[in-house]
Design an enzyme around this catalytic site. Structure first.
Site, PDB file in Angstrom:
ATOM      1  N   ALA A 157       0.827  -1.210   0.000  1.00  0.00           N
ATOM      2  CA  ALA A 157       0.000   0.000   0.000  1.00  0.00           C
ATOM      3  C   ALA A 157       0.859   1.256   0.000  1.00  0.00           C
ATOM      4  CB  ALA A 157      -0.930  -0.019   1.203  1.00  0.00           C
TER       5      ALA A 157
ATOM      6  N   GLY B 196      -6.916  34.509  -0.860  1.00  0.00           N
ATOM      7  CA  GLY B 196      -8.195  34.183  -0.226  1.00  0.00           C
ATOM      8  C   GLY B 196      -8.916  33.075  -0.971  1.00  0.00           C
TER       9      GLY B 196
ATOM     10  N   GLU C 115      -0.435   4.659   7.242  1.00  0.00           N
ATOM     11  CA  GLU C 115       0.564   3.773   6.601  1.00  0.00           C
ATOM     12  C   GLU C 115       1.977   4.081   7.104  1.00  0.00           C
ATOM     13  OE1 GLU C 115      -0.018   1.388   4.418  1.00  0.00           O
ATOM     14  OE2 GLU C 115      -1.955   1.821   3.496  1.00  0.00           O
TER      15      GLU C 115
HETATM   16  P1  TGC Z   1      10.326  -5.251  13.076  1.00  0.00           P
HETATM   17  O1  TGC Z   1      11.183  -5.967  14.062  1.00  0.00           O
HETATM   18  O2  TGC Z   1      10.940  -4.188  12.232  1.00  0.00           O
HETATM   19  O3  TGC Z   1       9.636  -6.312  12.108  1.00  0.00           O
HETATM   20  C1  TGC Z   1       8.897  -7.415  12.573  1.00  0.00           C
HETATM   21  C2  TGC Z   1       8.882  -8.451  11.471  1.00  0.00           C
HETATM   22  O4  TGC Z   1       8.283  -7.912  10.296  1.00  0.00           O
HETATM   23  C3  TGC Z   1       9.245  -7.904   9.206  1.00  0.00           C
HETATM   24  N1  TGC Z   1       9.041  -6.656   8.463  1.00  0.00           N
HETATM   25  C4  TGC Z   1       8.480  -6.602   7.282  1.00  0.00           C
HETATM   26  N2  TGC Z   1       8.048  -7.561   6.471  1.00  0.00           N
HETATM   27  C5  TGC Z   1       7.515  -7.178   5.317  1.00  0.00           C
HETATM   28  N3  TGC Z   1       7.371  -5.895   4.945  1.00  0.00           N
HETATM   29  C6  TGC Z   1       7.783  -4.895   5.757  1.00  0.00           C
HETATM   30  N4  TGC Z   1       7.613  -3.615   5.423  1.00  0.00           N
HETATM   31  C7  TGC Z   1       8.386  -5.229   6.970  1.00  0.00           C
HETATM   32  N5  TGC Z   1       8.911  -4.525   7.990  1.00  0.00           N
HETATM   33  C8  TGC Z   1       9.315  -5.415   8.895  1.00  0.00           C
HETATM   34  C9  TGC Z   1      10.589  -7.992   9.862  1.00  0.00           C
HETATM   35  O5  TGC Z   1      11.538  -8.550   8.999  1.00  0.00           O
HETATM   36  C10 TGC Z   1      10.291  -8.900  11.044  1.00  0.00           C
HETATM   37  O6  TGC Z   1      10.166 -10.217  10.547  1.00  0.00           O
HETATM   38  P2  TGC Z   1      10.627 -11.483  11.433  1.00  0.00           P
HETATM   39  O7  TGC Z   1      10.435 -12.660  10.541  1.00  0.00           O
HETATM   40  O8  TGC Z   1      12.051 -11.211  11.799  1.00  0.00           O
HETATM   41  O9  TGC Z   1       9.719 -11.482  12.647  1.00  0.00           O
HETATM   42  O10 TGC Z   1       9.082  -4.645  13.867  1.00  0.00           O
HETATM   43  P3  TGC Z   1       9.000  -3.454  14.870  1.00  0.00           P
HETATM   44  O11 TGC Z   1       8.077  -3.867  15.965  1.00  0.00           O
HETATM   45  O12 TGC Z   1      10.388  -2.949  15.212  1.00  0.00           O
HETATM   46  O13 TGC Z   1       8.222  -2.328  14.048  1.00  0.00           O
HETATM   47  C11 TGC Z   1       8.785  -1.670  13.035  1.00  0.00           C
HETATM   48  C12 TGC Z   1       7.892  -0.504  12.571  1.00  0.00           C
HETATM   49  C13 TGC Z   1       7.820   0.602  13.628  1.00  0.00           C
HETATM   50  C14 TGC Z   1       8.549   0.027  11.320  1.00  0.00           C
HETATM   51  C15 TGC Z   1       6.464  -1.012  12.281  1.00  0.00           C
HETATM   52  O14 TGC Z   1       5.812  -1.363  13.460  1.00  0.00           O
HETATM   53  C16 TGC Z   1       5.643   0.006  11.533  1.00  0.00           C
HETATM   54  O15 TGC Z   1       5.715   0.080  10.321  1.00  0.00           O
HETATM   55  N6  TGC Z   1       4.802   0.827  12.249  1.00  0.00           N
HETATM   56  C17 TGC Z   1       3.848   1.706  11.596  1.00  0.00           C
HETATM   57  C18 TGC Z   1       2.497   1.049  11.578  1.00  0.00           C
HETATM   58  C19 TGC Z   1       1.699   1.406  10.367  1.00  0.00           C
HETATM   59  O16 TGC Z   1       2.203   1.807   9.343  1.00  0.00           O
HETATM   60  N7  TGC Z   1       0.409   1.215  10.468  1.00  0.00           N
HETATM   61  C20 TGC Z   1      -0.455   1.416   9.331  1.00  0.00           C
HETATM   62  C21 TGC Z   1      -1.834   0.873   9.591  1.00  0.00           C
HETATM   63  S1  TGC Z   1      -2.789   0.586   8.126  1.00  0.00           S
HETATM   64  C22 TGC Z   1      -3.127   2.097   7.527  1.00  0.00           C
HETATM   65  O17 TGC Z   1      -2.691   3.100   7.970  1.00  0.00           O
HETATM   66  C23 TGC Z   1      -3.994   2.075   6.350  1.00  0.00           C
HETATM   67  S2  TGC Z   1      -4.413   3.612   5.710  1.00  0.00           S
HETATM   68  C24 TGC Z   1      -5.094   3.053   4.292  1.00  0.00           C
HETATM   69  C25 TGC Z   1      -5.627   4.071   3.387  1.00  0.00           C
HETATM   70  O18 TGC Z   1      -6.728   4.605   3.672  1.00  0.00           O
HETATM   71  O19 TGC Z   1      -5.020   4.271   2.310  1.00  0.00           O
HETATM   72  P1  FAD Z   2       0.684   7.308  17.381  1.00  0.00           P
HETATM   73  O1  FAD Z   2       1.288   6.017  17.046  1.00  0.00           O
HETATM   74  O2  FAD Z   2       0.116   7.504  18.740  1.00  0.00           O
HETATM   75  O3  FAD Z   2       1.778   8.454  17.111  1.00  0.00           O
HETATM   76  C1  FAD Z   2       1.627   9.787  17.632  1.00  0.00           C
HETATM   77  C2  FAD Z   2       2.865  10.614  17.241  1.00  0.00           C
HETATM   78  O4  FAD Z   2       4.030  10.064  17.851  1.00  0.00           O
HETATM   79  C3  FAD Z   2       3.132  10.629  15.720  1.00  0.00           C
HETATM   80  O5  FAD Z   2       3.567  11.913  15.351  1.00  0.00           O
HETATM   81  C4  FAD Z   2       4.274   9.634  15.581  1.00  0.00           C
HETATM   82  O6  FAD Z   2       5.084   9.890  14.441  1.00  0.00           O
HETATM   83  C5  FAD Z   2       5.040   9.895  16.872  1.00  0.00           C
HETATM   84  N1  FAD Z   2       5.889   8.760  17.269  1.00  0.00           N
HETATM   85  C6  FAD Z   2       5.514   7.470  17.421  1.00  0.00           C
HETATM   86  N2  FAD Z   2       6.573   6.723  17.814  1.00  0.00           N
HETATM   87  C7  FAD Z   2       7.637   7.549  17.892  1.00  0.00           C
HETATM   88  C8  FAD Z   2       9.009   7.394  18.230  1.00  0.00           C
HETATM   89  N3  FAD Z   2       9.514   6.196  18.549  1.00  0.00           N
HETATM   90  N4  FAD Z   2       9.809   8.479  18.211  1.00  0.00           N
HETATM   91  C9  FAD Z   2       9.322   9.687  17.878  1.00  0.00           C
HETATM   92  N5  FAD Z   2       8.034   9.914  17.541  1.00  0.00           N
HETATM   93  C10 FAD Z   2       7.207   8.860  17.559  1.00  0.00           C
HETATM   94  N6  FAD Z   2      -5.065   1.987  10.333  1.00  0.00           N
HETATM   95  C11 FAD Z   2      -5.446   0.728   9.975  1.00  0.00           C
HETATM   96  O7  FAD Z   2      -5.045  -0.251  10.579  1.00  0.00           O
HETATM   97  N7  FAD Z   2      -6.273   0.555   8.905  1.00  0.00           N
HETATM   98  C12 FAD Z   2      -6.765   1.580   8.174  1.00  0.00           C
HETATM   99  O8  FAD Z   2      -7.509   1.363   7.213  1.00  0.00           O
HETATM  100  C13 FAD Z   2      -6.403   2.908   8.557  1.00  0.00           C
HETATM  101  N8  FAD Z   2      -6.928   3.978   7.892  1.00  0.00           N
HETATM  102  C14 FAD Z   2      -6.690   5.247   8.361  1.00  0.00           C
HETATM  103  C15 FAD Z   2      -7.362   6.335   7.809  1.00  0.00           C
HETATM  104  C16 FAD Z   2      -7.166   7.617   8.313  1.00  0.00           C
HETATM  105  C17 FAD Z   2      -7.933   8.772   7.740  1.00  0.00           C
HETATM  106  C18 FAD Z   2      -6.247   7.827   9.366  1.00  0.00           C
HETATM  107  C19 FAD Z   2      -5.988   9.210   9.908  1.00  0.00           C
HETATM  108  C20 FAD Z   2      -5.569   6.761   9.922  1.00  0.00           C
HETATM  109  C21 FAD Z   2      -5.797   5.457   9.442  1.00  0.00           C
HETATM  110  N9  FAD Z   2      -5.186   4.355  10.039  1.00  0.00           N
HETATM  111  C22 FAD Z   2      -5.531   3.075   9.671  1.00  0.00           C
HETATM  112  C23 FAD Z   2      -4.363   4.525  11.214  1.00  0.00           C
HETATM  113  C24 FAD Z   2      -2.957   5.039  10.939  1.00  0.00           C
HETATM  114  O9  FAD Z   2      -2.161   4.035  10.380  1.00  0.00           O
HETATM  115  C25 FAD Z   2      -2.377   5.556  12.279  1.00  0.00           C
HETATM  116  O10 FAD Z   2      -3.052   6.758  12.561  1.00  0.00           O
HETATM  117  C26 FAD Z   2      -0.881   5.758  12.216  1.00  0.00           C
HETATM  118  O11 FAD Z   2      -0.213   4.543  12.061  1.00  0.00           O
HETATM  119  C27 FAD Z   2      -0.373   6.453  13.495  1.00  0.00           C
HETATM  120  O12 FAD Z   2      -0.881   5.840  14.630  1.00  0.00           O
HETATM  121  P2  FAD Z   2      -1.587   6.744  15.774  1.00  0.00           P
HETATM  122  O13 FAD Z   2      -2.604   7.597  15.113  1.00  0.00           O
HETATM  123  O14 FAD Z   2      -2.036   5.847  16.848  1.00  0.00           O
HETATM  124  O15 FAD Z   2      -0.432   7.702  16.296  1.00  0.00           O
END
Ligand code: TGC
Ligand code: FAD
Length: 392
Positions: free
Chosen positions: A251, A349, A372
C-alpha cells in the site's frame, strides 16, 4: 518575452516520465484519467463537503479492473507494478479518499488473502472483491497507539475448532461499509490474520464523524466482543508482524505514486490561476518570487516522479525493499503536502474556497502523511537501515 508553448515541456512531467511508459501502461493511465475527469472531479468537492464516500463509483472502479489490479487470477487484472502506481496517481489527482478506497481494497485486503489465504478463501472472496461486490477493510491500528502494532491488545483464543476475538481497532478505512474485515490479532503463536465477516455476532463498526481530512472516505472504529470465527477464516500462510507489514509495503508503494497526482492537481490549478491573476500591473506568474515557488514545486514533483518510477522498476524486478518504500512514502507525502500548502497560499483568499482544489488536497494529505506509517516512523526506518541501530 514569452516562450512559445510548442517548445515548452509539460509542466507536470518535466522529465517525461510518461515517455518511459509502455503502451499498456499509458493506456491504463489514460483510462483512469478519463474516469477521474468525468466521474470524480465533477462530484468530489461536494462529497468532501458532505462527508460522503461516493460508493456509486465502486462498480466503475471495478469495471476498469482497478480493484486488486496487480493480482493474478480470481478475476483480477494482473497488471504490473507501474500500472498500479499510475492508477493510484490518477485516482489521487481526483482525491486521496478514492485512492484510499482502492489501496485498502487492493493492497490491504485482497493482497493478504491472495498471498496468505487458503485456496478456499481466495475463491470465496477475491472474485467478488475484484467485481466490487464485496468491500474489505484492514484492521491493524488500535486506539492506544498505531505506530507500534507489535504492542497489539486485540487477541484471539482457540475455543474448540473456532477462535474467539476480543479488542478494538481505530481509524479503519472502509470499516463501516466493509463486508469483510482483515483483523490482525495476537494469539499464543504470534500475530495472525482473521477474516471477520459483517454481521458476525459481537462485531460492530461505527463511523468516525467530524473529520477535517479525507472527508470523502469512510473511516471507522471496529469493536470485537467475543467474536467467534471458524478456523476456515484464519489466514493460514503467515504468523507474526511481517504479515500486516508486508501488506503495508504494497500500500505504501501505491501511496508514493498516488500523492504525485494530488501535487500535480495543485500545481496545475496554480499555473492557470497565476497566469490570469493580475496584480501590480502584471500577471502573478510574472514575479520572480512566484516563479521561484513554482519552480520549486516542479522540482519536487519531478524528483518524486523519478523516485516512484525507479521504485516501480525495482518492484517489478522483485528487488524492492521496505526501507526503499519508506523513503519514497516519506519523501513523496512531504512533497505533496508542502506543495498543497504553498499552492493554497499563492491562491490568496481564493485558496480557502471550495472552488479550488489545493485546500482539499492539503487537508487530505494531513492523513496521508500520517497513515501507513507516520513521517517519523519512515525516517526512523531509514535511520535503522543506515546505522543498523533500532531507535523505535
Ligand atoms: P520489526 O522488528 O521491524 O519487524 C517485525 C517483522 O516484520 C518484518 N518486516 C516486514 N516484512 C515485510 N514488509 C515490511 N515492510 C516489513 N517490515 C518489517 C521484519 O523482517 C520482522 O520479521 P521477522 O520474521 O524477523 O519477525 O518490527 P517493529 O516492531 O520494530 O516495528 C517496526 C515498525 C515501527 C517500522 C512497524 O511497526 C511500523 O511500520 N509501524 C507503523 C504502523 C503502520 O504503518 N500502520 C499502518 C496501519 S494501516 C493504515 O494506515 C492504512 S491507511 C489506508 C488508506 O486509507 O489508504
Ligand atoms: P501514534 O502512534 O500515537 O503516534 C503519535 C505521534 O508520535 C506521531 O507523530 C508519531 O510519528 C510519533 N511517534 C511514534 N513513535 C515515535 C518514536 N519512537 N519516536 C518519535 N516519535 C514517535 N489503520 C489501519 O489499521 N487501517 C486503516 O484502514 C487505517 N486507515 C486510516 C485512515 C485515516 C484517515 C487515518 C488518519 C488513519 C488510518 N489508520 C488506519 C491509522 C494510521 O495508520 C495511524 O493513525 C498511524 O499509524 C499512526 O498511529 P496513531 O494515530 O495511533 O499515532
Amino acid at each position: 518575452m514569452s516562450k512559445s508553448s510548442a517548445t515548452r515541456l509539460n509542466p507536470l512531467d518535466l522529465y517525461d516520465v510518461r515517455g518511459q511508459l509502455s503502451e499498456e501502461e499509458r493506456l491504463v493511465q489514460d483510462s483512469v484519467a478519463r474516469l477521474v475527469d468525468k466521474q470524480v472531479l465533477p462530484i468530489i468537492q461536494r462529497c468532501f463537503e458532505e462527508h460522503r464516500f461516493p460508493q456509486e463509483l465502486v462498480p466503475e472502479l471495478a469495471a476498469l479492473g482497478l480493484l486488486g489490479s496487480s493480482l493474478h487470477g480470481y478475476e483480477c487484472a494482473g497488471l504490473n507494478a507501474l500500472c498500479y502506481g499510475l492508477i493510484c496517481q490518477e485516482l489521487e489527482r481526483g482525491d486521496s479518499g478514492i485512492r484510499s478506497f482502492v489501496s485498502v481494497q487492493s493492497s490491504l485486503c485482497m493482497y493478504p488473502i491472495h498471498t496468505y489465504g487458503s485456496e478456499e478463501q481466495k475463491q470465496r472472496y477475491l472474485p467478488r472483491m475484484a467485481r466490487g461486490e464485496l468491500i474489505g477493510c484492514f484492521g491493524l491500528t488500535e486506539p492506544h497507539g498505531g505506530s507500534d502494532p507489535a504492542n497489539m491488545k486485540t487477541h484471539a483464543k482457540r475455543q474448540g475448532g473456532d477462535w474467539v476475538l476480543n479488542g478494538a481497532k481505530m481509524w479503519i478505512t472502509n470499516g463501516a461499509i466493509a463486508g469483510v474485515a482483515v483483523i490482525w490479532a495476537m494469539t499464543e503463536e504470534g500475530i495472525r490474520g482473521f477474516l471477520v465477516e459483517k454481521g458476525t455476532p459481537g462485531f460492530e463498526a461505527s463511523v468516525i464523524e467530524r473529520k477535517f481530512s479525507l472527508r470523502a472516505s469512510v473511516t471507522s472504529a471496529l469493536f470485537l466482543n467475543e467474536v467467534r470465527v471458524p478456523q476456515a477464516n484464519v489466514l493460514p500462510g503467515v504468523v507474526g508482524l511481517k504479515g500486516p507489514l508486508s501488506c503495508l509495503t504494497q500500500a505504501r508503494y501505491g501511496i508514493a505514486w498516488g500523492v504525485i497526482g494530488a501535487a500535480q492537481a495543485c500545481l496545475g490549478q496554480l499555473l492557470d490561476y497565476s497566469a490570469t491573476r493580475t496584480l501590480f500591473g502584471r500577471a502573478l506568474a510574472q514575479n520572480q518570487a512566484v516563479q521561484i515557488r513554482l519552480a520549486q514545486m516542479a522540482r519536487q514533483i519531478t524528483t518524486a516522479q523519478v523516485l516512484a518510477l525507479q521504485l516501480g522498476r525495482l518492484k517489478e524486478a522483485g528487488q524492492m525493499t521496505p526501507a526503499q518504500v519508506s523513503l519514497a512514502k516519506w519523501n513523496n507525502c512531504r512533497m505533496a503536502l508542502d506543495i498543497a500548502r504553498d499552492a493554497r497560499d499563492l491562491l490568496g483568499g481564493a485558496g480557502i474556497s471550495a472552488e479550488y482544489v489545493p485546500v482539499r488536497h492539503m487537508l487530505n494529505l494531513e492523513s496521508v502523511i500520517t497513515y501507513e506509517g507516520t513521517e517519523t516512523i519512515h525516517q526512523l526506518t531509514i535511520g535503522r537501515e543506515l546505522t543498523g541501530l533500532n531507535a523505535f
